[in-house]
Design a protein around this motif. Structure first.
Motif, PDB file in Angstrom:
ATOM      1  N   ARG A  68       0.845  -1.185   0.000  1.00  0.00           N
ATOM      2  CA  ARG A  68       0.000   0.000   0.000  1.00  0.00           C
ATOM      3  C   ARG A  68       0.885   1.240   0.000  1.00  0.00           C
ATOM      4  O   ARG A  68       1.727   1.411   0.870  1.00  0.00           O
ATOM      5  CB  ARG A  68      -0.913   0.001   1.233  1.00  0.00           C
ATOM      6  CG  ARG A  68      -1.882   1.163   1.285  1.00  0.00           C
ATOM      7  CD  ARG A  68      -2.906   0.924   2.387  1.00  0.00           C
ATOM      8  NE  ARG A  68      -2.269   0.811   3.699  1.00  0.00           N
ATOM      9  CZ  ARG A  68      -1.988   1.850   4.476  1.00  0.00           C
ATOM     10  NH1 ARG A  68      -2.243   3.090   4.049  1.00  0.00           N
ATOM     11  NH2 ARG A  68      -1.452   1.677   5.666  1.00  0.00           N
ATOM     12  N   ASP A  70       2.449   4.742   0.591  1.00  0.00           N
ATOM     13  CA  ASP A  70       2.457   5.470   1.851  1.00  0.00           C
ATOM     14  C   ASP A  70       3.050   6.858   1.627  1.00  0.00           C
ATOM     15  O   ASP A  70       3.779   7.087   0.663  1.00  0.00           O
ATOM     16  CB  ASP A  70       3.292   4.681   2.871  1.00  0.00           C
ATOM     17  CG  ASP A  70       3.198   5.239   4.268  1.00  0.00           C
ATOM     18  OD1 ASP A  70       2.188   4.968   4.938  1.00  0.00           O
ATOM     19  OD2 ASP A  70       4.138   5.929   4.688  1.00  0.00           O
ATOM     20  N   ARG A 115      10.887  -2.181   2.039  1.00  0.00           N
ATOM     21  CA  ARG A 115       9.429  -1.985   2.192  1.00  0.00           C
ATOM     22  C   ARG A 115       8.663  -3.214   1.755  1.00  0.00           C
ATOM     23  O   ARG A 115       7.676  -3.607   2.385  1.00  0.00           O
ATOM     24  CB  ARG A 115       8.989  -0.779   1.348  1.00  0.00           C
ATOM     25  CG  ARG A 115       9.104   0.540   2.007  1.00  0.00           C
ATOM     26  CD  ARG A 115       7.939   0.849   2.967  1.00  0.00           C
ATOM     27  NE  ARG A 115       6.725   1.196   2.241  1.00  0.00           N
ATOM     28  CZ  ARG A 115       5.600   0.499   2.274  1.00  0.00           C
ATOM     29  NH1 ARG A 115       5.534  -0.617   2.973  1.00  0.00           N
ATOM     30  NH2 ARG A 115       4.533   0.904   1.604  1.00  0.00           N
ATOM     31  N   THR A 365       7.823   8.542   9.839  1.00  0.00           N
ATOM     32  CA  THR A 365       7.935   7.114  10.131  1.00  0.00           C
ATOM     33  C   THR A 365       8.149   6.868  11.617  1.00  0.00           C
ATOM     34  O   THR A 365       7.498   6.007  12.220  1.00  0.00           O
ATOM     35  CB  THR A 365       9.099   6.505   9.325  1.00  0.00           C
ATOM     36  OG1 THR A 365       8.789   6.579   7.926  1.00  0.00           O
ATOM     37  CG2 THR A 365       9.333   5.060   9.711  1.00  0.00           C
ATOM     38  N   GLN A 423       2.859   1.132   9.419  1.00  0.00           N
ATOM     39  CA  GLN A 423       1.503   0.917   8.943  1.00  0.00           C
ATOM     40  C   GLN A 423       0.712  -0.039   9.831  1.00  0.00           C
ATOM     41  O   GLN A 423      -0.479  -0.236   9.629  1.00  0.00           O
ATOM     42  CB  GLN A 423       1.523   0.373   7.512  1.00  0.00           C
ATOM     43  CG  GLN A 423       2.016   1.375   6.484  1.00  0.00           C
ATOM     44  CD  GLN A 423       1.903   0.836   5.070  1.00  0.00           C
ATOM     45  OE1 GLN A 423       1.815  -0.357   4.852  1.00  0.00           O
ATOM     46  NE2 GLN A 423       1.886   1.729   4.104  1.00  0.00           N
TER      47      GLN A 423
END
Length: 447
Positions: A68, A70, A115, A365, A423
């Motif tokens: 997804r 970000d 990621r 983050t 996340q």
């Protein structure tokens, strides 16, 4: 925002998604920069070649909607695009794009590979568990070189692959010859497999809190702590600061566990207020106090001057920077063009947009990780907390060192891992809980 999930450690058979990042990290733990290849005139160390070859993995992740997108991803992409734009402005479209390509590969590719590879706190523990042999080998190499007062690893590979090229303003200017430097009563500043002692020291010491408080147990924990501690043999202030900062955070977290009403947000605010008080209330300020505490205070004062004239260069060229050209500075600073501060170097080279975007990605983050940490407890909470602290240590160290080569790969990969972990939302549950997917057919909400 994905729903709350119960997260345990990765099952032993579920490590295939970690292999791309593992391969990338092991490429610089095992092979020094002398192992490189030239393709169309571009220097490709092993880690850069692997970054290119593995770029399909995050691309597939986003294309298949397993990842997804970000806000941190957007900031990293913005910085990457501006690297190309700034160099094309300074050097012209063709030459500028070629010169920017290596920077972009080392900057964005490891971030997105990380990621795509890590999905849960269990993955973080598994990753660092599997990294123990490589980190231990690199740490032992640095320790042996320092105590033996002799370089071992890089000269051995030089005999096979030849010398690394030395660069001046981005152009090859002969062969690179590493020189010996002794500190602390005759210990050699060790290189091991790294491009520079400082970089090796920061890579190793940044893992200290992960092994100290990240949920890894048994002999791998002690081996990881030993490897992290061997970063001391870089004999650099950055390594010492990383070790002291990690120890301070560990002690502070233990102390705060006895005072439930005083959380980390209040503690951080207190530290910031104390820093401001020292800066404005002491003679010389906080920076001068820290300089006096470094291994080589003369180097500290030199770096203070670099910040002064580096910031002036950014003020003079805020949009596109000056590329690899040398920034204006007094004659007594001319012999060395190095800029020992990562964000400052990026700003001088590319203008404000690149360091501002990178810094924003890190802050966002870390704040989101802090929120996730506040929602969990037990092993998963400890893993995210330790990792967030490791990211902070790397960001702190970046104020005194410019990350290039393998250290840049490591730095960007750590930010990528943090962006994936940020996340997540954790439920409060016992440590022994098993992994439960967020929804039927989904492995993790971070995908």
């Amino acid at each position: 925002m994905p729903g709350p999930v119960r997260i345990g450690i990765s099952r032993r058979g579920e490590v295939l998604h970690l292999l791309p990042l593992l391969a990338l990290i092991y490429s610089f733990l095992l092979f020094p920069p002398e192992v490189h290849f030239y393709v169309f005139g571009i220097n490709l160390p092993v880690y850069r070649l692997l970054s290119i070859l593995l770029s399909w993995y995050p691309a597939w992740g986003f294309a298949s909607r397993r990842l997804r997108f970000d806000i941190a991803d957007g900031l990293i992409l913005l910085a990457s695009v501006w690297m190309a734009v700034s160099f094309m402005h300074v050097y012209g479209s063709g030459t500028g794009f070629v010169r920017a390509s290596g920077n972009i590969v080392d900057f964005a590719f490891p971030y997105f590979i990380a990621r795509a590879g890590l999905r849960t706190p269990g993955d973080v523990r598994t990753l660092f568990l599997l990294l123990v042999p490589g980190l231990m080998l690199a740490g032992i190499e640095m320790m042996v070189e320092s105590l033996a007062r002799q370089f071992i690893v890089r000269p051995a590979f030089t005999g096979i692959f030849g010398h690394m090229p030395a660069y001046d303003n981005g152009d090859v200017a002969g062969d690179l010859h590493i020189r010996k430097e002794f500190r602390l009563g005759g210990l050699l500043r060790a290189f091991g497999p790294f491009s520079h002692p400082i970089l090796g020291g920061v890579v190793l010491t940044s893992t200290l809190l992960v092994y100290l408080k990240g949920g890894i147990r048994g002999w791998p924990r002690f081996a990881g702590l030993a490897a992290a501690s061997m970063g001391f043999f870089a004999l650099s202030s950055a390594s010492v600061i990383a070790i002291l900062a990690s120890a301070g955070i560990y002690v502070a977290d233990f102390a705060l566990s006895w005072f439930r009403r005083i959380g980390w947000w209040i503690a951080i605010l207190f530290v910031l207020l104390a820093a401001f008080a020292v800066e404005f209330g002491s003679k010389g300020g906080l920076i001068n106090i820290l300089i006096r505490m470094t291994i080589d205070p003369q180097t500290g004062y030199y770096r203070k001057l670099i910040w002064q004239y580096g910031l002036q260069s950014i003020a003079n060229h805020p949009v596109f920077g000056i590329g690899y050209a040398e920034y204006d500075r007094p004659l007594y600073l001319v012999p060395s063009a190095s800029v020992d501060a990562h964000f400052l170097a990026e700003g001088i080279r590319h203008g404000v947009i690149v360091p501002a975007s990178l810094m924003a990605a890190i802050v966002i983050t870390m704040v989101r990780l802090g929120i996730a940490i506040g929602q969990g407890r037990g092993t998963d909470r400890d893993t995210l907390f330790a990792f967030n602290c490791a990211l902070f240590v790397l960001a702190l160290s970046s104020m005194t060192v410019t990350y290039f080569g393998e250290a840049r790969i490591w730095f960007m990969a750590m930010i990528g891992i943090g962006a994936s972990m940020a996340q997540l939302r954790l439920v409060r549950m016992p440590d022994r809980a098993a992994a439960v997917p967020n929804r039927p057919g989904a492995h993790s909400p971070a995908r």
